[in-house]
Design a protein around this motif. Structure first.
Motif, PDB file in Angstrom:
ATOM      1  N   ASP A  20      15.474  26.633  -9.873  1.00 37.37           N
ATOM      2  CA  ASP A  20      15.915  26.338  -8.499  1.00 37.37           C
ATOM      3  C   ASP A  20      15.223  27.213  -7.461  1.00 37.37           C
ATOM      4  OD1 ASP A  20      17.625  24.316  -9.320  1.00 37.37           O
ATOM      5  OD2 ASP A  20      19.352  25.658  -9.471  1.00 37.37           O
ATOM      6  N   HIS A  21      14.941  28.455  -7.801  1.00 35.60           N
ATOM      7  CA  HIS A  21      14.260  29.357  -6.862  1.00 35.60           C
ATOM      8  C   HIS A  21      12.830  28.879  -6.607  1.00 35.60           C
ATOM      9  CE1 HIS A  21      17.138  32.901  -7.919  1.00 35.60           C
ATOM     10  NE2 HIS A  21      17.741  31.927  -7.274  1.00 35.60           N
ATOM     11  N   ALA A  22      12.152  28.418  -7.655  1.00 30.08           N
ATOM     12  CA  ALA A  22      10.784  27.911  -7.511  1.00 30.08           C
ATOM     13  C   ALA A  22      10.761  26.630  -6.683  1.00 30.08           C
ATOM     14  CB  ALA A  22      10.157  27.674  -8.879  1.00 30.08           C
ATOM     15  N   VAL A  23      11.724  25.752  -6.905  1.00 30.67           N
ATOM     16  CA  VAL A  23      11.799  24.502  -6.142  1.00 30.67           C
ATOM     17  C   VAL A  23      12.045  24.810  -4.666  1.00 30.67           C
ATOM     18  CG1 VAL A  23      13.156  22.393  -5.811  1.00 30.67           C
ATOM     19  CG2 VAL A  23      12.539  23.127  -8.117  1.00 30.67           C
ATOM     20  N   PHE A  24      12.952  25.745  -4.399  1.00 32.59           N
ATOM     21  CA  PHE A  24      13.223  26.151  -3.022  1.00 32.59           C
ATOM     22  C   PHE A  24      11.949  26.711  -2.378  1.00 32.59           C
ATOM     23  CE2 PHE A  24      14.309  29.029   0.346  1.00 32.59           C
ATOM     24  CZ  PHE A  24      15.412  28.470   0.963  1.00 32.59           C
ATOM     25  N   ALA A  25      11.276  27.614  -3.074  1.00 31.77           N
ATOM     26  CA  ALA A  25      10.082  28.258  -2.524  1.00 31.77           C
ATOM     27  C   ALA A  25       8.978  27.247  -2.242  1.00 31.77           C
ATOM     28  CB  ALA A  25       9.581  29.338  -3.475  1.00 31.77           C
ATOM     29  N   LEU A  44      18.030  31.959   9.705  1.00 24.92           N
ATOM     30  CA  LEU A  44      17.505  31.228   8.551  1.00 24.92           C
ATOM     31  C   LEU A  44      18.527  30.222   8.041  1.00 24.92           C
ATOM     32  CD1 LEU A  44      15.841  34.233   6.732  1.00 24.92           C
ATOM     33  CD2 LEU A  44      14.637  32.229   7.632  1.00 24.92           C
ATOM     34  N   SER A  45      19.760  30.643   7.936  1.00 25.37           N
ATOM     35  CA  SER A  45      20.825  29.771   7.468  1.00 25.37           C
ATOM     36  C   SER A  45      21.008  28.584   8.406  1.00 25.37           C
ATOM     37  CB  SER A  45      22.125  30.565   7.352  1.00 25.37           C
ATOM     38  OG  SER A  45      23.163  29.749   6.900  1.00 25.37           O
ATOM     39  N   ARG A  46      20.989  28.847   9.693  1.00 23.78           N
ATOM     40  CA  ARG A  46      21.120  27.782  10.687  1.00 23.78           C
ATOM     41  C   ARG A  46      19.979  26.774  10.553  1.00 23.78           C
ATOM     42  NH1 ARG A  46      20.770  30.651  15.261  1.00 23.78           N
ATOM     43  NH2 ARG A  46      22.313  32.108  14.489  1.00 23.78           N
ATOM     44  N   TYR A  47      18.759  27.287  10.394  1.00 18.19           N
ATOM     45  CA  TYR A  47      17.604  26.399  10.236  1.00 18.19           C
ATOM     46  C   TYR A  47      17.798  25.490   9.020  1.00 18.19           C
ATOM     47  CZ  TYR A  47      12.983  24.615   9.347  1.00 18.19           C
ATOM     48  OH  TYR A  47      11.928  23.758   9.113  1.00 18.19           O
ATOM     49  N   LEU A  48      18.210  26.069   7.905  1.00 20.05           N
ATOM     50  CA  LEU A  48      18.373  25.281   6.684  1.00 20.05           C
ATOM     51  C   LEU A  48      19.503  24.262   6.808  1.00 20.05           C
ATOM     52  CD1 LEU A  48      17.770  28.097   4.083  1.00 20.05           C
ATOM     53  CD2 LEU A  48      16.249  26.191   4.637  1.00 20.05           C
ATOM     54  N   GLU A  49      20.570  24.624   7.499  1.00 17.49           N
ATOM     55  CA  GLU A  49      21.668  23.678   7.706  1.00 17.49           C
ATOM     56  C   GLU A  49      21.212  22.495   8.555  1.00 17.49           C
ATOM     57  OE1 GLU A  49      24.964  25.821   9.336  1.00 17.49           O
ATOM     58  OE2 GLU A  49      25.180  27.047   7.532  1.00 17.49           O
ATOM     59  N   PRO A  54      17.085  18.519   0.701  1.00 19.93           N
ATOM     60  CA  PRO A  54      17.751  18.649  -0.603  1.00 19.93           C
ATOM     61  C   PRO A  54      17.066  19.635  -1.543  1.00 19.93           C
ATOM     62  CG  PRO A  54      16.618  16.535  -0.438  1.00 19.93           C
ATOM     63  CD  PRO A  54      16.549  17.187   0.916  1.00 19.93           C
ATOM     64  N   HIS A  55      15.822  19.978  -1.271  1.00 20.31           N
ATOM     65  CA  HIS A  55      15.095  20.941  -2.097  1.00 20.31           C
ATOM     66  C   HIS A  55      15.312  22.385  -1.633  1.00 20.31           C
ATOM     67  CE1 HIS A  55      12.787  17.195  -2.819  1.00 20.31           C
ATOM     68  NE2 HIS A  55      13.061  17.573  -4.052  1.00 20.31           N
ATOM     69  N   MET A  56      15.888  22.549  -0.452  1.00 18.61           N
ATOM     70  CA  MET A  56      16.199  23.885   0.066  1.00 18.61           C
ATOM     71  C   MET A  56      17.713  23.990   0.232  1.00 18.61           C
ATOM     72  SD  MET A  56      13.140  24.926   2.708  1.00 18.61           S
ATOM     73  CE  MET A  56      13.099  23.449   3.716  1.00 18.61           C
ATOM     74  N   PHE A  61      19.446  29.401  -1.241  1.00 14.47           N
ATOM     75  CA  PHE A  61      19.058  30.326  -0.175  1.00 14.47           C
ATOM     76  C   PHE A  61      19.921  31.587  -0.225  1.00 14.47           C
ATOM     77  CE2 PHE A  61      20.266  31.843   4.098  1.00 14.47           C
ATOM     78  CZ  PHE A  61      19.085  32.500   4.406  1.00 14.47           C
ATOM     79  N   ASP A  62      21.231  31.416  -0.393  1.00 15.75           N
ATOM     80  CA  ASP A  62      22.130  32.573  -0.462  1.00 15.75           C
ATOM     81  C   ASP A  62      21.737  33.516  -1.597  1.00 15.75           C
ATOM     82  OD1 ASP A  62      23.543  31.537   1.676  1.00 15.75           O
ATOM     83  OD2 ASP A  62      25.196  30.773   0.452  1.00 15.75           O
ATOM     84  N   GLU A  63      21.409  32.956  -2.760  1.00 16.52           N
ATOM     85  CA  GLU A  63      20.977  33.777  -3.898  1.00 16.52           C
ATOM     86  C   GLU A  63      19.685  34.522  -3.575  1.00 16.52           C
ATOM     87  OE1 GLU A  63      20.537  31.254  -7.318  1.00 16.52           O
ATOM     88  OE2 GLU A  63      22.636  30.623  -7.258  1.00 16.52           O
ATOM     89  N   LEU A  64      18.714  33.801  -3.044  1.00  9.93           N
ATOM     90  CA  LEU A  64      17.429  34.424  -2.718  1.00  9.93           C
ATOM     91  C   LEU A  64      17.577  35.474  -1.622  1.00  9.93           C
ATOM     92  CD1 LEU A  64      15.005  31.370  -2.842  1.00  9.93           C
ATOM     93  CD2 LEU A  64      14.958  33.382  -4.323  1.00  9.93           C
TER      94      LEU A  64
END
Length: 72
Positions: A20-25, A44-49, A54-56, A61-64
């Motif tokens: 999952d980390h690789a897919v996110f990256a 960053l959180s706002r941008y992702l929301e 679906p890949h991010m 994100f919270d884990e990373l």
């Protein structure tokens, strides 16, 4: 010099499609609008929301981001 979250997360690129980390990256790298210089969680959180890619996923994100804060 402290690295941005983007610079940190790039280290996870190239991993397995089951990682999952690789897919996110990879998705983050391909997103030309990603805030590359940002270091703070909220923007960053706002941008992702707002992006809702679906890949991010926000849980990844919270884990990373937790890993990022441990190291920097």
């Amino acid at each position: 010099m402290e690295r941005s979250f983007y610079q940190f997360a790039l280290a996870y690129r190239g991993g397995s499609k089951d990682d999952d980390h690789a897919v996110f990256a990879e998705a983050m790298f391909n997103d030309l609008a990603f805030p590359k210089n940002e270091k703070e969680f909220d923007p960053l959180s706002r941008y992702l929301e707002e992006k809702a890619d679906p890949h991010m996923r926000s849980v990844i994100f919270d884990e990373l981001y937790a890993l990022y804060k441990e190291r920097f």
